[in-house]
Scaffold this active site. Structure first.
Site, short mmCIF file in Angstrom:
data_model
loop_
_atom_site.label_atom_id
_atom_site.label_comp_id
_atom_site.label_asym_id
_atom_site.label_seq_id
_atom_site.Cartn_x
_atom_site.Cartn_y
_atom_site.Cartn_z
N ASP A 1 14.85 4.70 2.34
CA ASP A 1 13.85 3.92 1.59
C ASP A 1 14.43 3.40 0.28
O ASP A 1 14.24 2.23 -0.08
CB ASP A 1 12.64 4.79 1.25
CG ASP A 1 11.72 4.99 2.44
OD1 ASP A 1 12.14 4.66 3.56
OD2 ASP A 1 10.60 5.47 2.25
N ALA B 1 10.22 2.13 -3.76
CA ALA B 1 10.21 0.88 -4.53
C ALA B 1 9.85 1.17 -5.97
O ALA B 1 10.45 0.62 -6.91
CB ALA B 1 9.24 -0.12 -3.90
N PRO C 1 0.83 -1.21 0.00
CA PRO C 1 0.00 0.00 0.00
C PRO C 1 0.87 1.26 0.00
O PRO C 1 1.93 1.28 0.62
CB PRO C 1 -0.82 -0.11 1.29
CG PRO C 1 -0.13 -1.12 2.13
CD PRO C 1 0.66 -2.03 1.23
O1 PMV Z 1 7.07 6.72 5.18
P1 PMV Z 1 8.21 6.14 4.44
O2 PMV Z 1 8.09 4.70 4.17
O3 PMV Z 1 8.55 6.93 3.19
O4 PMV Z 1 9.53 6.26 5.39
C1 PMV Z 1 10.08 7.51 5.65
C2 PMV Z 1 11.24 7.43 6.61
C3 PMV Z 1 11.56 8.81 7.21
O5 PMV Z 1 12.68 8.61 8.08
C4 PMV Z 1 10.39 9.33 8.05
C5 PMV Z 1 11.91 9.85 6.15
C6 PMV Z 1 13.24 9.64 5.47
O6 PMV Z 1 13.43 10.21 4.38
O7 PMV Z 1 14.11 8.94 6.01
#
Ligand code: PMV
Length: 307
Positions: A143, A96, A86
């Protein structure tokens, strides 16, 4: 010839938000993520599941696609992509997509290139960073690094990504605890808190650094109980940064009552997913979540494959 490229979704075991301010993070790649294929075309086009865009339509997706192609020096292409996780839920959907699309573009324009070659990996990461930049502003890069990897990685803004050797596989359970939230907005909310009360955020960042360093030792020693406790402590620090929600706390509590060794949000918070660590089998945790009407799945994370 049309070839399909893949990239992993991810959970962050420890370190989200603090990683933006230089702390290390531990992330685990999921076996579900994104798929993409690219074909030559006169005009750039992007089909993302049921949505589609074309060059110049001004959408974020097409601006991100243009930035990604510019980073790779690629001509206009038609790309079809699909998500297996999701979006906006802390599972790294956007990164991804960026990595899968960058890989598909490279396969289409330089078919003789091996995607496993270090030069190709570096170009894919740079292109995915250009893609992420449009959606997230100040993305740390954790990510995209996880999306391009398998197994578990240790990541920091200064040190980049390195594989973590796992003594034991990690039996994880993941639940969609709340509605999607914008990573950009959650990162900006922490930045606003830091502008008002720098001591709160800075203490959390040094606390998370200590937790991540210990968690890495736990992963390498196969100490899942220790790792679970550190995940719980990380969740407390994330609550202190005001990125948790009641729904996230409820899902963490029910996972712990069902035997989870630790549970926390993954990603930006404000909604989205919770990740729980099981001792052996994630099924009792999944059963507890299902009884509460939460969508969930199991994921076993093994060792990272060498790059
Ligand atoms: O919400 P996601 O899956 O994009 O994870 C972001 C992780 C953070 O540390 C909140 C932001 C980042 O760029 O590292």
């Amino acid at each position: 010839m049309e070839r399909c490229a893949r990239a992993s979704g991810k959970v962050i075991l420890l370190g989200e938000h603090a990683v933006v301010y230089g702390a290390p993070a531990l992330a685990a790649a999921l076996d579900r993520g994104a798929l993409a294929r690219a074909l030559p075309a006169d005009r750039a086009r992007l089909v993302l599941g049921a949505r589609s865009g074309a060059e110049g339509d001004g959408s974020d997706a097409m601006r991100a696609f243009a930035a990604l192609r510019a980073s790779l020096g690629a001509p206009p292409l038609a790309v079809e992509a699909e998500l297996e996780v999701p979006a906006g839920s802390g599972l790294g959907a956007s990164a991804a997509l960026g990595v899968a699309i960058a890989r598909a573009v490279l396969l289409a324009v330089e078919p003789e290139l091996s995607l496993a070659a270090p030069e190709a990996c570096a170009r894919v990461l740079a292109a995915a960073a250009a893609w992420e930049g449009v959606f997230h502003g100040d993305a740390s890069g954790v990510d995209a690094a996880a999306a391009a990897s398998s197994g578990c990685i240790h990541f920091s803004r200064t040190g980049g990504s390195e594989p973590v050797r796992l003594e034991r596989p990690l039996p994880l359970a993941v639940a969609v605890a709340g509605p999607p939230a914008s990573t950009r907005e959650m990162v900006q909310a922490v930045a606003r808190l830091r502008a008002r009360r720098p001591e709160i955020v800075d203490k959390a960042v040094s606390g998370v650094t200590a937790l991540v360093n210990n968690a890495r030792l736990c992963l390498e020693a196969g100490d899942l109980r220790g790792l679970g406790k550190l995940m719980d402590l990380n969740q407390m620090l994330l609550s202190g940064l005001m990125v948790s929600t009641e729904a996230i706390e409820r899902a963490c509590d029910s996972a712990r009552r069902a035997g989870a060794l630790g549970a926390k949000l993954t990603g930006a918070g404000g909604g989205g997913c919770v990740v729980a660590l099981a001792e052996l089998e994630p099924e009792p945790i999944l059963a507890a979540w299902r009884a509460e009407g939460l969508a969930c799945f199991a994921a076993t994370v093994g060792a990272a494959e060498p790059a």
